[in-house]
Design a protein around this motif. Structure first.
Motif, PDB file in Angstrom:
ATOM      1  N   HIS A   1      11.836 -12.599  80.111  1.00  0.00           N
ATOM      2  CA  HIS A   1      10.606 -12.340  80.050  1.00  0.00           C
ATOM      3  C   HIS A   1       9.988 -12.751  78.932  1.00  0.00           C
ATOM      4  O   HIS A   1      10.368 -12.793  77.776  1.00  0.00           O
ATOM      5  N   TYR A   2       8.918 -13.788  78.706  1.00  0.00           N
ATOM      6  CA  TYR A   2       8.351 -14.255  77.896  1.00  0.00           C
ATOM      7  C   TYR A   2       6.909 -13.477  77.463  1.00  0.00           C
ATOM      8  O   TYR A   2       5.985 -13.491  78.102  1.00  0.00           O
ATOM      9  N   ILE A   3       6.974 -12.999  76.215  1.00  0.00           N
ATOM     10  CA  ILE A   3       6.045 -12.048  75.931  1.00  0.00           C
ATOM     11  C   ILE A   3       4.828 -12.714  74.875  1.00  0.00           C
ATOM     12  O   ILE A   3       5.426 -12.976  73.889  1.00  0.00           O
ATOM     13  N   THR A   4       3.913 -12.960  75.298  1.00  0.00           N
ATOM     14  CA  THR A   4       2.631 -13.334  74.439  1.00  0.00           C
ATOM     15  C   THR A   4       1.464 -12.683  74.266  1.00  0.00           C
ATOM     16  O   THR A   4       1.454 -11.438  75.247  1.00  0.00           O
ATOM     17  N   GLY A   5       0.595 -13.009  73.688  1.00  0.00           N
ATOM     18  CA  GLY A   5      -0.890 -12.202  73.595  1.00  0.00           C
ATOM     19  C   GLY A   5      -1.534 -12.907  74.524  1.00  0.00           C
ATOM     20  O   GLY A   5      -1.148 -13.685  75.271  1.00  0.00           O
ATOM     21  N   PRO A   6      -2.859 -12.218  74.611  1.00  0.00           N
ATOM     22  CA  PRO A   6      -3.631 -12.582  75.692  1.00  0.00           C
ATOM     23  C   PRO A   6      -4.183 -14.057  75.547  1.00  0.00           C
ATOM     24  O   PRO A   6      -4.855 -14.435  76.809  1.00  0.00           O
ATOM     25  N   GLN A   7      -4.469 -14.523  74.629  1.00  0.00           N
ATOM     26  CA  GLN A   7      -4.981 -15.766  74.408  1.00  0.00           C
ATOM     27  C   GLN A   7      -4.229 -16.843  73.371  1.00  0.00           C
ATOM     28  O   GLN A   7      -3.663 -16.155  72.341  1.00  0.00           O
ATOM     29  N   SER A   8      -4.203 -18.077  73.491  1.00  0.00           N
ATOM     30  CA  SER A   8      -3.729 -19.069  72.640  1.00  0.00           C
ATOM     31  C   SER A   8      -4.804 -19.390  71.480  1.00  0.00           C
ATOM     32  O   SER A   8      -6.084 -19.526  71.780  1.00  0.00           O
TER      33      SER A   8
END
Length: 270
Positions: A177-184
């Motif tokens: 699973h790749y965990i990111t914030g909501p925006q780049s």
């Protein structure tokens, strides 16, 4: 992560290596077990009766050997599942020594026969105050080698929430699973986000590559980490913007923390 476990109804223990940490955890009502990766007798004793492991350790030139050793002993101890905190660059890790190790261990865990959840988070929002708080406060600026590249920075507290979900549910097993914030976001966006709660016009200054590298070396950062971090920053700076994923929302059912919320919450500690 420990705070989340403490607030849950799960039975857990935190592995500690020193008297100091054991005393600190105990004083907070956190159950502990004494063991250390590499001291395999202590690890074998610590794994007795354990169903699920959360595997995370600090960067090290021997991390892959330590993590694979833990996986081997988990198999022998009839542990059922490992939730491992990896890192997003593991998917393109060639030439990035620290992340090559993550990729190697991830592959080893996948092939182990154990149930697994692998989390690969992107760049931590917490890196911003750790590296730049004093400059924002005293000079109304901060400097970083990255140009105008946009990356989906993630709040480390969200990573902990995803890890807890992986530990307490089997719905996410067998996947990376790749965990990111909501925006780049760019570092200019970071400067704007911190300007509001600090009540100052914070500026972002793009550092030359060599200046960033020299700064890390002067700080005493180990060579392996300097090489990895600077090579990764260069790839991001020279390449396309890094995309977001919806993995965090799928795992937790929540929206990931955005940079404005993060800045408002942490700026008061500057």
């Amino acid at each position: 992560m420990v705070d989340l476990l403490k607030g849950s109804d799960q039975s857990y223990r935190v592995m500690v290596r020193s008297d100091e940490n054991e005393t600190k955890m105990t004083s907070l009502g956190i159950p502990t077990v004494r063991a250390e990766l590499g001291d395999w007798r202590s690890v074998e004793a610590a794994l007795e009766g354990v169903d699920t492991i959360f595997l995370l350790s600090a960067p090290s030139p021997v991390m892959s050997d330590l993590h694979k050793g833990l996986i081997d002993r988990a198999i022998s101890a009839d542990v059922r599942k490992i939730v491992r905190l990896s890192a997003e660059p593991a998917k393109y890790s060639e030439g990035l020594p620290m992340y090559e190790q993550h990729a190697e261990v991830d592959d080893y865990l996948v092939a182990s026969g154990l149930d697994y959840v692998i989390l690969r988070p992107h760049y931590f929002m917490q890196n911003i105050p750790q590296m730049h708080a004093s400059f924002m406060k005293d000079s109304q600026m901060f400097a970083q080698y990255m140009g105008d590249t946009r990356i989906p920075m993630v709040d480390a507290r969200d990573i902990a929430k995803a890890a807890l979900a992986g530990l307490t549910s089997d719905a996410f097993n067998g996947k990376i699973h790749y965990i990111t914030g909501p925006q780049s976001i760019s570092f200019d966006d970071v400067a704007k986000a911190f300007s509001r709660p600090l009540g100052k016009d914070i500026s972002y200054v793009n550092l030359p590559y060599e200046d960033q590298k020299a700064g890390l070396e002067a700080y005493g950062t180990p060579d392996m980490i300097v090489q990895t971090v600077m090579s990764l920053f260069k790839r991001w700076s020279d390449g396309e913007d890094q995309p977001t994923t919806s993995d965090y929302e799928k795992i937790t059912g929540e929206k990931a923390t955005d940079i404005n919320t993060f800045a408002a919450e942490v700026a008061g500690s500057f």
